[in-house]
Design a protein around this motif. Structure first.
Motif, mmCIF file in Angstrom:
data_model
loop_
_atom_site.group_PDB
_atom_site.id
_atom_site.type_symbol
_atom_site.label_atom_id
_atom_site.label_comp_id
_atom_site.label_asym_id
_atom_site.label_seq_id
_atom_site.Cartn_x
_atom_site.Cartn_y
_atom_site.Cartn_z
ATOM 1 N N THR A 156 29.214 -57.120 -60.820
ATOM 2 C CA THR A 156 30.801 -57.015 -60.920
ATOM 3 C C THR A 156 31.140 -56.239 -62.111
ATOM 4 O O THR A 156 32.304 -55.962 -62.476
ATOM 5 N N LYS A 166 26.878 -57.445 -65.317
ATOM 6 C CA LYS A 166 26.810 -58.867 -64.876
ATOM 7 C C LYS A 166 26.203 -58.822 -63.494
ATOM 8 O O LYS A 166 27.091 -58.528 -62.546
ATOM 9 N N VAL A 168 25.672 -61.084 -60.326
ATOM 10 C CA VAL A 168 25.864 -62.324 -59.596
ATOM 11 C C VAL A 168 24.555 -62.641 -58.693
ATOM 12 O O VAL A 168 24.093 -61.838 -57.774
ATOM 13 N N GLU A 211 30.993 -64.513 -58.142
ATOM 14 C CA GLU A 211 30.601 -65.577 -58.562
ATOM 15 C C GLU A 211 30.529 -66.683 -57.450
ATOM 16 O O GLU A 211 29.801 -67.828 -57.514
ATOM 17 N N THR A 253 27.188 -69.383 -57.580
ATOM 18 C CA THR A 253 26.099 -69.077 -57.926
ATOM 19 C C THR A 253 25.326 -69.633 -58.993
ATOM 20 O O THR A 253 26.027 -70.267 -59.739
ATOM 21 N N TYR A 311 24.533 -65.526 -63.840
ATOM 22 C CA TYR A 311 23.884 -63.887 -63.650
ATOM 23 C C TYR A 311 22.601 -63.443 -64.201
ATOM 24 O O TYR A 311 21.869 -64.064 -64.926
ATOM 25 N N SER A 358 26.284 -66.228 -68.373
ATOM 26 C CA SER A 358 26.041 -67.218 -67.474
ATOM 27 C C SER A 358 26.566 -68.689 -68.173
ATOM 28 O O SER A 358 27.282 -69.439 -67.369
#
Length: 946
Positions: free
Chosen positions: A290, A298, A300, A446, A527, A530, A537
């Protein structure tokens, strides 16, 4: 196909054509950025993005103007390949003039769709099992129809996808791919992407989709931007186009894990035998990145379980089936295109008509034409796409268009403009589009993809709120529709089935309705974090909840997005992170280091965000400033792939900072939007002071509201403890049941009055006549029993679960009030309790049930237990529904922080069963449920559950 509004005479010579073309480019620049256009000299050799700042959206306008002026139709491939006006001129001179013949929009082609019933692998645990399920049942059915540059589409069946993917998987395994290793996929939308993605899965790898460069000439810069993602993912292989292979090898020193770079054709040609690998539901299905590359990437982590849970929830909410046709131009590296379009079609068995994103950008009409041609029922796009169709298509372009088949037009991935959707609905209604088809949705990577969807077929729900209370205190107070000084927000619907959303303040305390706060969510699609990024995270995880970093409020269970708590900029559907650009631009000689702010600013003309770079400099020379702007533009394009919409070179101290030296992007944006950056004659200290005062007032207001809320919560519980203990003692001591019930009702009314909770009771007169009845009330809060004691006559006996009878405090109190207890788990004892209740009714005792049997923090009416309705039917006594509204917002389940709020009780008309049988009780239950829903501002959880 597309038609031009008019034709022109034969092409003039190249010199005259060049002058006309450059005039069009200059005019486009002037309209795009009036203040900066003079700093961007235009020649045939100017680079469209880095020199002139024309991003993909600006190119759409340029292309349409060139085609209209010259009466030609430019090749769609030129949209991606052209770098300069000279490239456009070369193609322009090679095009033959187009003569326009008005007529229908094009022929309709019926695709072989599936049956109307649901066709989905409910037992599948992985994406691989989903494909296997379809191959076993209908291997030759069309899965994807690919639309290329020509008129002949390419159909891919389920079997063809599996065979193509197995060939790729064999090549990956021959090159040493091991289970769980990541493989990056940098391919445009098309056959190779589909085969490559599934080939990685079948080989046991984890796909990492990254977006391809728009033009092949940009591959080197593009790969450099992706090095951070590839390094974070520890990608062992990269699957890409042949043209990128040589340059991709330059990445190997920057990405030590990268050992193989290959094309789909090369992998498919590898000899050998494919060996199936076993994948589990909790294994990674893919990584969805993302963020950009120069900051902290990052990725996911999306498991197969996350993915299938989200697909099933979205499919339930939108009631999709095998007879649907999804038309998509969305890029496959984006979650809306990858999951919503492709995986959605794969799971539910409907046909996906897939076109290139460049085909849409070059000619937006192709999207609507494709829906018309293939009778598309589903499609989705960011807000800018709907705005493009409004602004770039003339009435003659869309003559004969038929959008009557389009039942679901999703709008998501960037802020939704109510004005855009209203105008889109109004304009295309005459072409068959139903206003109820428009569906603003909310989701993020996410959560795999979807978080909240509106009820199907409802259309737009716009909330008008008073501007001053909302901006000053975050209170979304209702305003009259059309008010000049009101804000408008679009509802994105309600949480998907099985998922939850809450709005909290900075201390994670859940807020009541119509209060702006941080949107957090949880559910089976969420999720686990990360990839290889524990700090990020941990930053977004709040216990079992994930912080979306979006601001929102809720009203009647609907979610209204109001802003972002993060600095993310969304430009044309692409995520841009300011820090990357600020760091690179700040290193340019001539700019003040650390004094660069990058932010997004709303653009009313395009209903999208503009990318603004604000940089401090002491340079006064015009040529030097022009050079700086060009360098900034090139850096922004290099890092983000899009040029800035505005570059502001400002005097020192224009970029606002915190006391610790951090860039205050929001405050700098406010200065920019007021037009006060570098304004002569206004001292900077006054600007800073005004902003500081505004920020201080807002901060003090928030702190004051938090303090008042905390004080109220303490007062609430202290008051409840005091009155509760006194009431408990009196109830235990008083000898008569009628006295005990009257005292309890009086104490409940006193508590509500002292707690500042007004209770409005409607149609209490329906209970004043002495008659045996069964009352059923919805259960939204632990306050409900207290509310009913305060509002209802004292002759009703509560029916409660037997577990309460054994509690040390609640048990004696409830028994002294004549409460009837029922067993929920022991069937034999439950039957005996039911007989006792029937005896009580026959003896003239009215009973009050909570038929939901439990309560939830989520809005909505839960399924009913049958006990109350069977008793009322067999005893032939009236049943009266009681609707309780507002108590959930005062005190939610699992949230011990009460809020002020008004509560409404509505005594519904009494119902009578048609007979004593089981089916009569079911009909009575359904009638009572319908009555409650009619008077509750909450959804039916039965419908949400499918």
């Amino acid at each position: 196909m597309s038609r031009l509004p008019h034709a022109t005479r034969a092409h003039p010579d190249s010199t005259a054509a060049a002058q006309r073309l450059l005039h069009i480019v200059r005019q486009t620049l002037v309209e795009l950025r009036p203040a900066a256009a003079q700093d961007s000299p235009v020649s045939l050799h100017s680079v469209l993005d880095s020199d002139l700042g024309l991003d993909s959206l600006a190119r759409v306008e340029l292309w349409s103007r060139v085609e209209r002026e010259f009466g030609v139709r430019l090749p769609e491939t030129l949209f991606a390949s052209a770098e300069t006006p000279g490239d456009v001129l070369e193609a322009l001179l090679a095009c033959a003039p187009t003569v326009v013949a008005p007529g229908p929009c094009g022929s309709v082609e019926r695709l072989p769709v599936g049956p109307r019933e649901r066709l989905a692998p409910d037992a599948a645990q992985t994406l691989i099992e989903v494909l296997d399920w379809h191959v076993q049942r209908h291997p030759q059915r069309i899965h994807v129809r690919l639309l290329g540059d020509g008129d002949v589409p390419e159909d891919i069946s389920y079997l063809a996808l599996q065979q193509g993917a197995r060939a790729v998987a064999c090549g990956l395994q021959q090159r040493g791919l091991r289970a769980g290793q990541r493989v990056a996929l940098m391919l445009p939308t098309g056959r190779d992407f589909l085969f490559g993605f599934f080939g990685i899965l079948l080989a046991g790898g984890v796909p990492v989709p990254i977006y391809p460069p728009m033009r092949l000439s940009q591959i080197e810069e593009h790969l450099r931007r992706q090095a951070g993602i590839l390094g974070n993912a520890e990608a062992s292989m990269l699957i890409t186009v042949n043209e990128a292979k040589l340059l991709a090898r330059l990445l190997k020193p920057q990405v030590p894990s990268l050992r193989e770079i290959a094309s789909v054709a090369e992998l498919s040609a590898e000899p050998g035998t494919f060996l199936a690998t076993r994948r589990q539901a909790e294994d990674l299905a893919f990584l969805q990145y993302t963020s950009g590359s120069t900051g902290q990437p990052k990725g996911v982590m999306v498991s197969h379980a996350n993915l299938l849970a989200n697909l099933r929830a979205m499919g339930t909410a939108f009631r999709v089936g095998a007879d649907d046709v999804f038309v998509s131009w969305l890029p496959m590296y984006h979650d809306m295109g990858l999951i919503g379009a492709w995986f959605g079609s794969l799971y539910y068995g409907f046909v996906l008509v897939l076109m290139s994103p460049l085909a849409f950008l070059a000619r937006p009409l192709r999207w609507l034409e494709t829906i018309h041609r293939y009778r598309g029922t589903l499609s989705a796009a960011p807000n800018f796409a709907y705005e493009l169709c409004l602004g770039k298509l003339t009435d003659s372009d869309i003559q004969g268009l038929d959008l009557s088949s389009w039942r679901l037009a999703c709008n998501g991935a960037e802020p939704v403009s109510p004005d855009t959707l209203q105008r889109f609905a109004e304009r295309f209604a005459r072409y068959g589009l139903q206003p109820s088809a428009l569906a603003p949705v909310y989701g993020l990577a996410e959560a795999t993809l979807g978080v909240a969807f509106p009820p199907i077929g409802r259309g737009l729900l716009i909330d008008w709120v008073r501007r001053e209370p909302f901006q000053a205190r975050g209170k979304a107070e209702c305003a009259a529709p059309g008010s000049a000084d009101a804000l408008r927000f679009v509802s994105c619907g309600r949480p998907l089935p099985g998922h939850q959303v809450r709005i909290v303040d900075d201390q994670d305390i859940e807020l009541p309705e119509r209060c702006e706060g941080h949107l957090q969510f949880k559910g089976p699609s969420t999720t686990s974090g990360y990839f290889r990024n524990p700090p990020e995270s941990q930053r977004v995880r709040h216990g079992e909840w994930i912080d979306s970093l979006d601001l929102a409020y809720m009203a009647a269970g609907e979610i209204y997005l109001s802003g972002r708590a993060k600095d993310l900029i969304i430009r044309g559907g692409r995520n841009i992170y300011p820090y990357d650009v600020e760091t690179a631009v700040g290193s340019l000689p001539g700019l003040r280091k650390g004094c660069v702010a990058v932010f997004g600013s709303g653009d009313p003309a395009s209903a999208s965000e503009r990318l603004v770079v604000l940089a401090e400099t002491n340079e006064k020379d015009a040529l030097t400033r022009q050079r700086l702007q060009q360098q900034i533009r090139r850096i922004a394009v290099d890092l983000t792939g899009v040029p800035p919409d505005d570059i502001v070179l400002a005097p020192p101290h224009s970029v606002l900072k915190t006391s610790s030296g951090k860039i205050r992007r929001a405050a700098s944006r406010e200065l920019y939007e007021r037009g006060e950056v570098g304004r002569p004659g206004r001292p900077v200290w006054r600007q800073l002071l005004r902003l500081a005062q505004s920020a201080l007032r807002a901060q003090l207001g928030r702190a004051g509201r938090r303090l008042l809320s905390a004080l109220y919560a303490g007062y609430f519980w202290a008051l409840l403890g005091l009155l509760g203990s006194l009431t408990w003692t009196a109830v235990v001591l008083l000898p008569r049941l009628s006295w005990r019930r009257r005292l309890t009702g009086a104490a409940a009314r006193l508590f509500l009055r002292l707690a500042g909770i007004p209770v409005h009771v409607e149609r209490l007169d329906r209970l004043r006549r002495q008659e045996v009845r069964v009352l059923v009330a919805n259960h939204a809060s632990y306050l409900d029993g207290l509310l009913l004691c305060a509002a209802l006559p004292p002759e009703f006996s509560f029916v409660a679960k037997r577990e309460l009878a054994g509690q040390r405090i609640a048990g004696p109190f409830l028994r002294r009030l004549g409460t009837c207890f029922v067993e929920r788990f022991d069937l034999q004892r439950s039957a005996a309790d039911a007989e006792c209740l029937a005896t009580a009714l026959q003896a003239g005792q009215s009973l009050l049930f909570f038929p939901e049997g439990t309560l939830s923090r989520e809005p909505g009416l839960l399924p009913f237990r049958m006990g109350a309705f069977v008793l009322a039917a067999r005893a032939d006594v009236p049943l009266v529904p009681v609707a309780i509204g507002g108590s959930r917002m005062v005190l939610r389940d699992g949230q011990w922080f009460p809020h002020r709020g008004a509560i409404q009780l509505h005594i519904c008309a009494q119902l009578l069963a048609q007979g004593p049988d089981w089916l009569d009780a079911i009909r009575l239950r359904d009638s009572a449920r319908a009555e409650l829903l009619q008077h509750l501002d909450e959804p039916d959880r039965l419908l949400l559950a499918g």
